[in-house]
Motif scaffolding. Structure first.
Motif, PDB file in Angstrom:
ATOM      1  N   THR A 348       0.855  -1.193   0.000  1.00 56.31           N
ATOM      2  CA  THR A 348       0.000   0.000   0.000  1.00 56.31           C
ATOM      3  C   THR A 348       0.887   1.237   0.000  1.00 56.31           C
ATOM      4  O   THR A 348       2.111   1.153   0.118  1.00 56.31           O
ATOM      5  N   ASP A 349       0.247   2.402  -0.115  1.00 54.41           N
ATOM      6  CA  ASP A 349       0.988   3.663  -0.100  1.00 54.41           C
ATOM      7  C   ASP A 349       1.304   4.133   1.313  1.00 54.41           C
ATOM      8  O   ASP A 349       1.934   5.177   1.495  1.00 54.41           O
ATOM      9  N   GLU A 351       3.080   4.672   4.805  1.00 53.91           N
ATOM     10  CA  GLU A 351       4.493   4.711   5.166  1.00 53.91           C
ATOM     11  C   GLU A 351       4.793   3.710   6.276  1.00 53.91           C
ATOM     12  O   GLU A 351       3.908   3.300   7.026  1.00 53.91           O
TER      13      GLU A 351
END
Length: 434
Positions: A348-349, A351
Motif C-alpha cells: 500500500t501507499d 508509510e
C-alpha cells in the motif's frame, strides 16, 4: 461485577455480568425498550442460566484511554460535566436512578472527535453517586492541561465543590458555566427535581452567578479602565511638558524643544502599558450574588489564587494527599535507537511506522494518536503498541474494522504479543513487524 469485551460482526460490546444473576427489575425493561440519549445502548443476553448486560461501544473510547494521550481542555471539561448533567436529568423522566451509573473513567465512553459522552447504567447497582462523582473529579484534576489556566481553575473548583456536604449536580453545572435552561426549551433546569429536594437553607444560599461569568465581567471592567489610561496619561504628560516649556522659555522654547513633547508621550505610554500588563496578571478579588438576601461581602477564592500562581510560576508541586494529582506523570517510555521496531508497510501507499516510544497509538484522529493512518476503514483511535521488558504487544482499541495478527482478528481491547515477522492488519492496511 465482571467486565469483558467482545466483537460481533462490526459491533463492539462492553459486557458486564451482574453480581445478582437473578435480578429482574423495571430498570432492565425500561432500558431495553427505550433508547435513552446519554446512555450506552443496552440489551440483555442469557447464556447457561447466566445473565449478561451488553453495552454497545462501537466508535467510542473510554475516557481514561483518551486522556492517556490528550490533556483535558476547558471546553472538553465543561462538555463532560454538562453531558453528565443532561443524562442525569433524562434519567428522572424514565424513573431510573443515578446511583446505578458507573463513573469510573474506564466505563465512561466518549466519541473522540466531538467529545460526546455516553454513560453506563448497571441495573441493580447500589453506590453513593456523590462519592463516585468526587472520585471522578479528583481523577480529572491530574488530567487537565496545566497551560490552560481557565481549565485548571474550573477543575479545582468542581473538585472543591464536590467535597461539600449535600452538594448536587446543579452546583457543579453552575461552576462549569452551564446555562440552566433546558435544551428542550423549558424554563426550569434539567435538574430541577434535584434542586427542589434540597433543604430550604441550601437553596437560599445558592449562587446565581457562575464563578467564570463573574471573573470575566470583572476582567472586562478592569481592562476597559486600563486601556483608557494608556491613552489619557500620555496625552496629559505631553500637555504638561508643553506647558512647562512655555512657562520657562515661552513660545521660543516650545519651537526649540518640540521633540520633547512626543518623546514624553511615548515613554508615558510604554510605562502605563508595562504597569497594566503586570497588574492584569494578578488574581482579582470577586464577589458573588445570592438569589435572596442581596450581595455577600467580597470573598477571595483561595483555590483560584493558588492555581493561578502555580501556573504563572510553572513550579511543579509535590506532596501527599490531594496534592499528588498535580505531579507530572511520565506517559511515554523512549526506546533505544538500536532496538527501534517497525511496522513495514506491505503493498500500500502507507508509510512504514517506527515505534520509537511506547505506548504508541495508531489511528486517523490527528492530535490524539502518534501515527495518523489515513483511511475510511481506520478508526479514530484504532490500535496501541506497548512493550513489557523486551516483548512488544499490540492491542485493538475498540476499532470498527478490527486489528488482526497472523490472520486472527483480535477481540475488542484484546492484547497479544508480537514477534519479528508477524503480519499485522490495521483495518485493511497490511504491515510486517520487524
Amino acid at each position: 461485577m465482571k467486565a469483558a469485551y467482545r466483537r460481533e460482526m462490526k459491533q463492539n460490546y462492553l459486557i458486564i455480568e451482574p453480581e445478582e444473576a437473578g435480578y429482574d427489575s423495571y430498570e432492565i425493561h425500561m432500558m431495553e425498550a427505550n433508547r435513552i440519549e446519554g446512555l450506552l445502548k443496552f440489551h440483555v443476553k442469557q447464556v447457561d442460566n447466566r445473565r449478561f448486560y451488553y453495552y454497545e461501544i462501537t466508535s467510542k473510547q473510554p475516557l481514561n484511554r483518551v486522556l492517556e494521550c490528550h490533556s483535558l481542555g476547558t471546553d472538553e471539561l465543561k462538555k463532560l460535566i454538562e453531558d453528565i448533567g443532561r443524562t442525569l436529568g433524562r434519567l428522572e423522566s424514565f424513573l431510573l436512578k443515578e446511583k446505578q451509573i458507573l463513573l469510573e473513567p474506564e466505563y465512561i465512553y466518549v466519541e473522540p472527535e466531538q467529545f460526546r459522552v455516553s454513560l453506563c447504567l448497571v441495573p441493580g447497582r447500589q453506590v453513593g453517586f456523590p462519592e463516585e462523582m468526587t472520585g471522578l473529579l479528583r481523577y480529572l484534576l491530574g488530567k487537565v492541561n496545566h497551560q490552560d489556566k481557565e481549565c485548571v481553575v474550573m477543575a479545582y473548583g468542581l473538585y472543591q465543590e464536590s467535597l461539600k456536604e449535600n452538594y448536587g449536580m446543579e452546583d457543579l453545572l453552575d461552576i462549569a458555566g452551564k446555562n440552566r435552561s433546558s435544551e428542550e426549551g423549558r424554563d426550569e433546569s434539567i435538574l430541577q427535581p434535584e434542586r427542589d429536594n434540597k433543604p430550604e437553607e441550601n437553596q437560599s444560599s445558592h449562587l446565581s452567578y457562575s464563578l467564570n461569568e463573574e471573573i470575566e465581567e470583572r476582567n472586562r471592567l478592569f481592562e476597559g479602565k486600563e486601556i483608557g489610561a494608556v491613552f489619557i496619561i500620555p496625552i496629559l504628560s505631553m500637555f504638561g511638558i508643553a506647558t512647562a516649556l512655555w512657562l520657562i522659555f515661552g513660545m521660543e522654547g516650545i519651537r526649540k524643544f518640540w521633540y520633547g513633547v512626543p518623546i514624553t508621550g511615548i515613554f508615558s505610554a510604554f510605562a502605563v502599558f508595562a504597569v497594566w500588563s503586570k497588574e492584569s496578571g494578578r488574581p482579582k478579588e470577586i464577589s458573588v450574588k445570592k438569589e435572596e438576601g442581596g450581595r455577600q461581602p467580597v470573598e477571595r477564592y483561595d483555590w483560584q489564587l493558588t492555581f493561578e500562581e502555580e501556573i504563572e510560576e510553572k513550579t511543579p508541586k509535590h506532596g501527599t494527599g490531594d496534592e499528588e494529582v498535580f505531579q507530572t506523570v511520565l506517559l511515554n517510555e523512549t526506546t533505544d535507537d538500536k532496538t527501534i521496531r517497525y511496522l513495514r508497510s506491505v503493498g500500500t501507499d502507507a508509510e512504514d511506522i517506527a515505534i520509537t516510544y511506547v505506548p504508541y497509538l495508531i489511528g486517523k484522529q490527528e492530535g490524539m494518536v502518534d501515527c495518523v493512518l489515513t483511511g475510511e476503514s481506520v478508526s479514530r483511535i484504532h490500535a496501541r503498541i506497548d512493550r513489557e521488558g523486551e516483548e512488544y504487544r499490540i492491542s485493538d482499541l475498540n476499532s470498527t474494522n478490527g486489528t488482526s495478527v497472523n490472520g486472527r482478528v483480535l477481540e475488542t481491547n484484546e492484547t497479544v504479543p508480537l514477534k519479528k515477522g508477524d503480519e499485522i492488519f490495521i483495518a485493511n492496511f497490511p504491515f510486517i513487524f520487524t
